[in-house]
Design an enzyme around this catalytic site. Structure first.
Site, PDB file in Angstrom:
ATOM      1  CE  LYS A  53      -3.758  -2.577   2.042  1.00 37.04           C
ATOM      2  NZ  LYS A  53      -4.433  -3.078   3.241  1.00 37.04           N
ATOM      3  CD  GLN A  97      -3.443  -4.448   6.524  1.00 36.67           C
ATOM      4  OE1 GLN A  97      -3.320  -3.489   5.753  1.00 36.67           O
ATOM      5  NE2 GLN A  97      -4.082  -5.550   6.159  1.00 36.67           N
ATOM      6  CG  ASP A 120     -10.006  -0.414   4.908  1.00 36.97           C
ATOM      7  OD1 ASP A 120      -9.746  -0.757   3.731  1.00 36.97           O
ATOM      8  OD2 ASP A 120      -9.309  -0.733   5.879  1.00 36.97           O
TER       9      ASP A 120
END
Ligand code: NAD
Length: 311
Positions: A53, A97, A120
């Site tokens: 990422k 994460q 997200d």
């Protein structure tokens, strides 16, 4: 024989489009989009994902910040980091994460991210907006949104189609259902308690498997010509299992010898390819789309914040 849906190529296209948009922004003197990624503990798979990422950010000219926190981090300490990022003007998107260590209250942490930085798409506000069909002003989860992009870019229309989603997780299954309903598919969701799962799946024009069980979907689940999307990412370490899934694919067997594993999805490609019309491979199908969509979501978050500031 099914045609393969090339997620890697589509992901490259999406990134190239995002890069063009970012270059225009920068040429106008605007600040770059910014993504902050927070990793708690050193889980090897999560460390690889976070690395990818950050690399994707660098390639696109994004501002990127990586916060590596020890596994002993408390919920309160993580909340303090999120709060600082919520107030950091360089940051458009915050990604914590998952999975988090068990002692951390994951719900509390995800809810603490301000919705307009929730790239997200897991915050209840974004979940609600997606459910209400208000996608334009929300951030939607990267993996299912990537699947929609993949279908669109292969001109696979979902309107009026029977779509069956196996799996009802908050990350994939549930948002997938909303995205499909918002595009006028007729959607059925299946899960571990569904009766006659293969029979329900055989009704699908579009079958999406997000289960986390290696090679679970066989030809018995697939209507001839159906589009089959395989979200699963499962390690396979046993050569006999690899043969069951991939026949005598030398590359797969060599990967197990060399690296100790190969990756497989929730679909058994050896059995499903002869029946399906379209199929996503693993790897190279849904996986690459997730990071591309994260980059696209971060750019969208940048735009939404700009619009809010000028409104
Ligand atoms: P999860 O474990 O949260 O959810 C699995 C779902 O499958 C559950 O809703 C459960 O009801 C259903 N299920 C389990 N056993 C079943 C059975 N026997 N019959 C019918 N349904 C059953 O998993 P998740 O987070 O949604 O992930 C699913 C898979 O997708 C995993 O392999 C994961 O690694 C992968 N994944 C891939 C990406 C990507 O970028 N490609 C992103 C997220 C998840």
């Amino acid at each position: 024989m099914a045609q393969l849906l090339d997620g890697k190529r589509i992901a490259d296209d999406i990134r190239a489009e995002v890069k063009l948009d970012v270059d225009v922004l920068l040429s106008k003197g605007a600040r770059p989009p910014g993504l902050a990624v927070v990793l708690v503990g050193g889980d090897p798979a999560s460390t690889v994902y976070v690395g990818s990422k950050v690399k994707a950010c660098q390639e696109l000219g994004y501002y990127s910040a990586r916060h590596d926190l020890p596994a002993s981090t408390t919920t309160a300490e993580l909340l303090a980091v999120v709060d600082a990022l919520n107030h950091d003007d360089r940051v458009d998107g915050i990604l914590v994460q998952l999975p988090l260590p068990k002692h951390i209250d994951e719900t509390l942490v995800l809810d603490a991210i301000v919705p307009h930085k929730d790239v997200d798409g897991f915050h209840p506000v974004n979940v609600g907006l997606l459910y209400l069909g208000q996608e334009a002003r929300s951030l939607t989860p990267c993996t299912p949104t990537g699947i929609i992009e993949l279908l669109q870019r292969y001109d696979i229309d979902v309107l009026g189609k029977r779509a069956v989603v196996i799996g009802r997780s908050a990350i994939v299954g549930k948002p997938m259902i909303s995205l499909l309903i918002n595009r006028s598919a007729t959607v059925t969701v299946c899960h571990s308690k569904t009766k006659d799962l293969p029979g329900v799946c055989r009704e699908a024009d579009i079958l999406i498997a997000a289960i986390g069980r290696t090679g679970f979907v066989t030809d018995q689940f697939v209507k001839p010509g159906a589009v089959v999307i395989d979200v699963g990412i499962n390690p396979v370490t046993d050569a006999a299992v690899a043969r069951e899934l991939f026949g005598d694919d030398e590359k797969r067997l060599a990967a197990i010898e060399r690296r100790g594993q190969t990756l497989a999805g929730d679909v058994n490609p050896r059995l499903v390819e002869p029946v399906a019309g379209w199929l996503t491979p693993v790897p190279g199908g849904v996986g690459p789309l997730t990071i591309a969509m994260l980059m696209k979501n971060t750019l969208k978050a940048h735009r939404l914040r700009d619009q809010a500031a000028t409104a």
